[in-house]
Design an enzyme around this catalytic site. Structure first.
Site, PDB file in Angstrom:
ATOM      1  N   ASP A 327       0.854  -1.170   0.000  1.00 55.76           N
ATOM      2  CA  ASP A 327       0.000   0.000   0.000  1.00 55.76           C
ATOM      3  C   ASP A 327       0.899   1.233   0.000  1.00 55.76           C
ATOM      4  O   ASP A 327       2.026   1.189   0.490  1.00 55.76           O
ATOM      5  CB  ASP A 327      -0.876  -0.035   1.264  1.00 55.76           C
ATOM      6  CG  ASP A 327      -2.025   0.938   1.200  1.00 55.76           C
ATOM      7  OD1 ASP A 327      -2.451   1.266   0.087  1.00 55.76           O
ATOM      8  OD2 ASP A 327      -2.496   1.372   2.265  1.00 55.76           O
ATOM      9  N   ASN A 716      19.462 -38.917  20.275  1.00 55.47           N
ATOM     10  CA  ASN A 716      18.600 -37.991  19.543  1.00 55.47           C
ATOM     11  C   ASN A 716      18.098 -36.838  20.397  1.00 55.47           C
ATOM     12  O   ASN A 716      17.950 -35.719  19.909  1.00 55.47           O
ATOM     13  CB  ASN A 716      17.395 -38.736  18.961  1.00 55.47           C
ATOM     14  CG  ASN A 716      17.785 -39.641  17.805  1.00 55.47           C
ATOM     15  OD1 ASN A 716      18.954 -39.719  17.428  1.00 55.47           O
ATOM     16  ND2 ASN A 716      16.806 -40.350  17.250  1.00 55.47           N
ATOM     17  N   ASP A 720      21.846 -34.769  20.862  1.00 51.57           N
ATOM     18  CA  ASP A 720      21.539 -33.883  19.733  1.00 51.57           C
ATOM     19  C   ASP A 720      20.563 -32.771  20.104  1.00 51.57           C
ATOM     20  O   ASP A 720      20.489 -31.759  19.403  1.00 51.57           O
ATOM     21  CB  ASP A 720      20.907 -34.690  18.580  1.00 51.57           C
ATOM     22  CG  ASP A 720      21.869 -35.711  18.004  1.00 51.57           C
ATOM     23  OD1 ASP A 720      23.060 -35.676  18.370  1.00 51.57           O
ATOM     24  OD2 ASP A 720      21.432 -36.543  17.191  1.00 51.57           O
TER      25      ASP A 720
END
Length: 887
Positions: A327, A716, A720
Site C-alpha cells: 500500500d 537424539n 543432539d
C-alpha cells in the site's frame, strides 16, 4: 446497495420514506431495526487459549512421535515412552507460549470505542449509539465525528472527510450534497456520500442513512474477508512434504525389514524390538521442537524490529516472499500530510531548514498559514505543549510547520484576534480570515488558497520584508513553481494578506482584490526515511515490488518513481481496466505491472489470486478496511499498527511502526529462519539416517542390534537435543538478501542438503559398521561393542554440527565460539556422554560400560575424518555455485 449517489436528495428521501427535518418516528425506527438488524458488523471471536493449545498438536511429526510412544508402551519400553513424550510436550509448550503471547499482545493493541451519532427523530435531535441507527435516519455530522453509517449528504458546509480507512487515500475528500453523480463511479469519487468508519475532519453536514451493518460498504468488505481463502503457508507445505517423506521411508524400511526378518526365521518379538529401534532411530524427534524454537526466536527477532507476528509459521513466510504488494499511504509514505517546502520571492526552504531561517517572508507565510486556519487544539494530558490537532490534514500540516519554525501560537492568537472568516469553498478556492492586530493597532486580512486564484487577486508582493509591485514575470515565476510542485504530487497552497482601514468591511470583498502575495507552501504525505533503500534491497534480493493504491495513476507513478519503483505506462493498471480484463489478459498483464491505481478491494483479491496462481509467494500490506480481504488472502498479510482493527484481524503480521524498512528487515529475518531450519534438518536427518542404515544393515546381515532403542533416544534427545536448539541461535548469513526468493515448491531438503546427508550417513555408517563388526568378532562383548557405537554416534554428531553452521562457508572460516549457545550445548553433550558411561545408575538404564582413553582417541579420530569429508562436499557445492553465478 442502491446507487444513492446518482439520485437527487429528494428522490433519496422519497425512496427511504423519511423527512429531512422531522426524521423517523420511534415506532418506525423499531420496525426498521427488526427488518435490517442492528448497525453492527460481525466480529470474529478471539482464538481461545484452549484452541491455541490444540493447534500445537496438529502436525505430522507430532503424530509420528505419539505413534512411536504408543508402540513403545505396548512393548513395555517405558523409558522410551517417557523420553518421546518429553519431546512432544516440549514442542507443544514452546509453540503455545509464543502464539498465546502474540494473541495477548494483539488484544492489548485493541481500543474499544463507542461511536455516538446525533440523529433527528420525531422532530428533535438525540444522541444515540451508532448501533441503533436504521436506514432513513437523519443524522448530523460535525468536524471530528466518526461517520456512524453509510449516508447520502443532504446539506453540507465546507465538509471534508478522511476516507483513508476505506479507499487508502490520505488526502481528505471535499464533500458536496448538491452533486448528482454517474451510477458507475468509483467509491473515492462519490462526493455526495459518506461511509461508515471514515472521519469528518472539517465542516458540518446533514445526511440520511442509506445503509447499516452488512449493507454498508465496510459490511460488503467484511463479507469478502469471510469468503477469502486461507492457504497453508509455504513452510507448512514444505514441512508436510518432509514429514510425509520421512513417514513413507520409515514405513517402507519397516515393511521390507520385517518381511526379510520373517523370511530369515526371526522371532516376532525380536522383530518388534527391531521395528521400535528403527522407528525411534529414523524419527528425528528433535526436529519438530527445533523448528518451533527457531520460529519462536524468529518471532522475537522480528518483534525487536517493531513487527508483531501473530502465528509462528508466519515468521518464516515473509522470507519466502517473491512479490510484495505494498500500500502507498502509511507504508511507503508516513500517512500524515506535512509541509515539505515553502517558496517565497527570496528563496525556497525545505522543512528541516525552517527553524534555522530568519527570512521575514518565510515567517510571514507561516504566520498566515497558522492564523488563517480552523484547526482545533485539544490538550491530551493538560500540559501546555501537549496538544492533539483536529481538523483538515492540510491545515494541520501548516500549523505543525509554524510550530517547527518556532512560532508561538498562543502569543499569535493573542496578538491577532480573529474578527471574521470566509470558510474555504471549492468555488472560491480560498479561505480568508480578518484579524485585529493588537500589536500594531491595525486591521489585517489573511488569505490562503490556490496559487492561480490568489495571484489573480494580488497586485503586490513581499520580497525581503518589503512590499513591491507584483509583475507579470513574478506571476509566471510563481505559477511555474506551483505547477512544478504539483507534478511532484504536492498540494500547493498560496498565502497572501492585506491591511484594511475598517475592521467591519465586507471580508469576502476585501479578499478578492489588492492582495499582497507572500509565497507558496508545498504539502504532501512525505516518503518515509529509508523506504527507497529498503525497496532497492528487496529488489536486489529478487523480490518484485508492486504498489497498490487508491490514488490516481499520475500521483501513484510519481511517488513510485521517487522510491525506485520504475513503471512505464503499460506497467500501470487502473481499477477500471481490471474490471474489463479477461482472465487471459490478467495472467499476462498483472505479473508484469508495477503500479495498480484507483483499485477497490475486489481488485486487490484479483491481483493476489492471479499472482498466486502463477506460483508466486505474495506478501500484502495494508491498513484500511478495504485492505482486509487481500490481507487474509495473501500468503502473508501485513497490517499497519495504526491501521483499522479489521485489517489487523485479517493479517498475519502487524507493523508496530508503519515502515517499509521493517518489512525488508523481516524478509531478511524470515530467510535466516528458513536457513536455520535447513541446518537443523541436515544435522538431525544425517544422524537419523546413519542410525537407520546401521540398524538395517545389522538385520540384513543377521547381526544383533548395534545399539539399543533407549540409546538412540538418548543420542537424539540428550546429545543432539540442545545442539540442534543452539542452531536456532545461529546468525543469518551476511549475504542472505543477495539470494533470489525460494520457489514455492522448493523443498527443505534441496540437492545440496540431500548430498550432504548422504555423505554424512555413508561415511559414518562405513566407519561405525566396520568398527561394530570388528569389535564384536574380536571381543565377543556385545555390551562393550554397543557402547562404542553409541559413543561414536554421539561424538560424531557433537563435532560435525560445527560443519552444519553454514552451508556457504567452511568450518575454518567460522569463529567456533561466535555461537555461545552451541559451545555450551556441545560441552553439555560431552558431559552427558560421560554421565551415560560413568554413572552406575545410567549404565544400568542405557546398558553401557566405561571406555578407556584409547577408545576415546579412536572415536575422536573417526569423527574428525567425517568432518573433513563434509567440508570437501561443501567446498564442491560452493565452487559450483560461484561458477554458475559467474563469480
Amino acid at each position: 446497495m442502491s446507487n444513492f449517489h446518482s439520485q437527487k436528495t429528494a428522490e433519496v428521501l422519497k425512496d427511504l420514506q423519511t423527512d429531512s427535518v422531522v426524521g423517523l418516528a420511534d415506532v418506525e425506527v423499531s420496525r426498521r431495526r427488526q427488518k435490517h438488524g442492528q448497525n453492527n458488523l460481525p466480529e470474529a471471536k478471539p482464538t481461545s487459549t484452549f484452541v491455541i493449545l490444540l493447534k500445537q498438536f496438529n502436525n505430522l511429526f507430532t503424530y509420528i512421535l505419539l505413534t512411536a510412544a504408543l508402540v513403545s508402551f505396548l512393548l513395555h519400553e517405558i523409558v522410551d515412552v517417557w523420553v518421546i513424550m518429553a519431546a512432544v510436550v516440549m514442542n507443544i509448550v514452546i509453540g503455545f507460549i509464543q502464539e498465546n503471547k502474540a494473541a495477548k499482545t494483539i488484544s492489548a493493541l485493541k481500543k474499544v470505542v463507542t461511536v455516538k451519532a446525533k440523529v433527528f427523530r420525531e422532530g428533535g435531535v438525540h444522541a444515540v449509539g451508532a448501533s441503533e441507527l436504521v436506514p432513513g435516519d437523519i443524522i448530523l455530522i460535525d468536524a471530528g465525528d466518526k461517520i456512524p453509517a453509510d449516508a447520502r449528504l443532504l446539506e453540507t458546509a465546507s465538509v471534508q472527510v478522511n476516507e483513508a480507512a476505506l479507499t487508502g487515500e490520505s488526502v481528505p475528500v471535499n464533500k458536496e450534497a448538491d452533486q448528482v453523480l454517474p451510477a458507475k463511479i468509483s467509491l473515492g469519487d462519490r462526493k455526495n456520500m459518506v461511509y461508515l468508519g471514515t472521519v469528518a475532519v472539517a465542516g458540518q453536514a446533514r445526511a440520511v442513512v442509506v445503509g447499516t451493518g452488512l449493507q454498508t460498504e465496510i459490511g460488503q468488505i467484511a463479507a469478502l474477508v469471510k469468503g477469502a481463502k486461507e492457504e497453508k503457508t509455504p513452510l507448512q507445505q514444505r514441512m508436510k512434504k518432509l514429514s510425509t517423506q520421512i513417514a513413507v521411508i520409515i514405513s517402507l524400511c519397516l515393511l521390507v525389514l520385517i518381511v526379510v526378518g520373517i523370511l530369515t526365521g526371526k522371532e516376532p518379538a525380536e522383530m518388534f524390538i527391531f521395528a521400535v529401534a528403527i522407528a525411534v532411530a529414523a524419527i528425528p524427534e528433535g526436529l519438530a521442537v527445533a523448528v518451533t524454537v527457531i520460529l519462536a526466536l524468529g518471532m522475537r527477532k522480528i518483534l525487536k524490529r517493531k513487527a508483531l507476528v501473530r502465528e509462528l509459521l508466519a515468521a518464516e513466510t515473509l522470507g519466502s516472499a517473491s512479490v510484495i504488494c505494498t500500500d502507498k499511504t502509511g507504508t511507503i509514505t508516513s500517512g500524515e500530510m506535512e509541509v515539505e517546502k515553502v517558496c517565497t520571492a527570496s528563496s525556497s526552504y525545505d522543512i528541516k531548514d525552517l527553524p534555522k531561517s530568519d527570512d521575514q517572508d518565510l515567517q510571514l507565510a507561516l504566520k498566515i498559514g497558522l492564523l488563517c486556519n480552523d484547526v482545533h487544539y485539544e490538550s491530551t494530558t493538560g500540559k501546555p505543549d501537549d496538544w492533539k490537532l483536529i481538523g483538515d490534514s492540510t491545515e494541520i500540516a501548516l500549523a505543525v510547520a509554524a510550530a517547527k519554525a518556532g512560532l508561538d501560537k498562543d502569543q499569535l492568537f493573542q496578538d491577532y484576534q480573529r474578527t471574521d472568516e470566509v470558510p474555504f469553498d471549492s468555488y472560491l478556492k480560498y479561505m480568508a480570515t480578518a484579524h485585529r492586530d493588537n500589536v500594531q493597532g491595525r486591521n489585517v486580512v489573511f488569505v490562503k488558497g490556490s496559487v492561480e486564484r490568489l495571484l489573480e487577486r494580488s497586485s503586490q508582493m513581499c520580497q525581503a520584508g518589503e512590499v513591491r509591485l507584483l509583475t507579470e514575470a513574478d506571476k509566471e515565476k510563481f505559477l511555474a513553481e506551483g505547477e512544478k510542485l504539483s507534478q511532484q504530487t504536492y498540494r500547493v497552497i498560496a498565502m497572501a494578506y492585506k491591511e484594511t482601514a475598517d475592521g467591519k468591511a465586507d471580508l469576502k470583498k476585501e479578499a478578492e482584490e489588492d492582495l499582497i502575495f507572500v509565497g507558496l507552501a508545498a504539502i504532501r504525505d512525505p516518503i518515509r526515511p529509508g523506504v527507497k533503500e529498503a525497496i532497492k534491497l528487496c529488489q536486489s534480493a529478487g523480490i518484485d515490488i508492486k504498489m497498490i493504491t487508491g490514488d490516481h495513476k499520475l500521483t501513484a507513478q510519481a511517488i513510485a518513481q521517487e522510491v525506485g519503483i520504475e513503471a512505464t505506462e503499460e506497467e500501470i493498471i487502473g481499477g477500471d481496466e481490471l474490471d474489463t480484463m479477461t482472465p487471459k489478459d490478467a495472467e499476462y498483464k498483472i505479473p508484469r505491472a508495477k503500479i495498480f491505481a484507483r483499485v477497490a478491494p475486489k481488485h486487490k483479491l484479483q491481483i493476489i489470486d492471479t499472482l498466486q496462481a502463477q506460483g508466486e509467494v505474495v506478501a500484502m500490506t495494508g491498513d484500511g478496511v478495504n485492505d482486509a480481504p487481500a490481507l487474509k488472502s495473501a500468503d502473508i498479510g501485513i497490517a499497519m499498527g495504526t491501521g483499522t482493527e479489521v485489517a489487523k484481524e485479517a493479517s498475519d503480521m502487524i507493523l508496530l511502526e508503519n515502515d517499509f524498512k521493517t518489512i525488508e528487515q523481516s524478509v531478511e529475518e524470515g530467510r535466516g529462519i528458513f536457513d536455520n531450519i535447513r541446518k537443523v534438518a541436515l544435522y538431525l536427518l544425517s544422524g537419523s539416517f546413519s542410525e537407520l542404515i546401521l540398524l538395517s544393515g545389522a538385520l540384513l546381515l543377521g547381526l544383533p542390534l548395534p545399539f539399543l532403542p533407549v540409546q538412540v533416544l538418548w543420542i537424539n534427545l540428550v546429545e543432539d537435543g540442545l545442539p540442534d536448539f543452539a542452531l536456532a541461535f545461529e546468525k543469518k548469513e551476511k549475504d542472505v538478501m543477495k539470494d533470489p526468493p525460494r520457489k514455492l515448491k522448493e523443498p527443505i531438503l534441496d540437492a545440496e542438503i540431500k548430498v550432504l546427508i548422504f555423505i554424512i550417513s555413508i561415511v559414518t555408517d562405513l566407519i561405525l559398521f566396520g568398527l561394530f563388526i570388528y569389535l564384536w568378532k574380536t571381543t565377543g562383548d556385545l555390551t562393550y561393542t554397543r557402547t562404542m557405537i553409541f559413543v561414536g554416534l554421539g561424538l560424531d554428531s557433537l563435532l560435525y554440527i560445527f560443519s552444519c553452521r553454514s552451508l556457504k562457508r567452511s568450518i575454518w572460516h567460522i569463529n567456533p565460539f561466535s555461537n555461545k549457545f552451541l559451545v555450551a550445548a556441545v560441552l553439555f553433550g560431552f558431559t552427558m556422554l560421560g554421565v551415560a558411561l560413568y554413572i552406575p545408575f545410567m549404565q544400568g538404564v542405557l546398558k553401557t560400560v566405561p571406555l578407556g582413553l584409547s577408545d576415546w582417541s579412536l572415536l575422536v579420530g573417526l569423527a574428525i575424518f567425517n568432518i573433513v569429508a563434509i567440508e570437501i562436499t561443501k567446498w564442491v557445492f560452493v565452487v559450483r555455485k560461484k561458477r554458475q553465478a559467474g563469480v
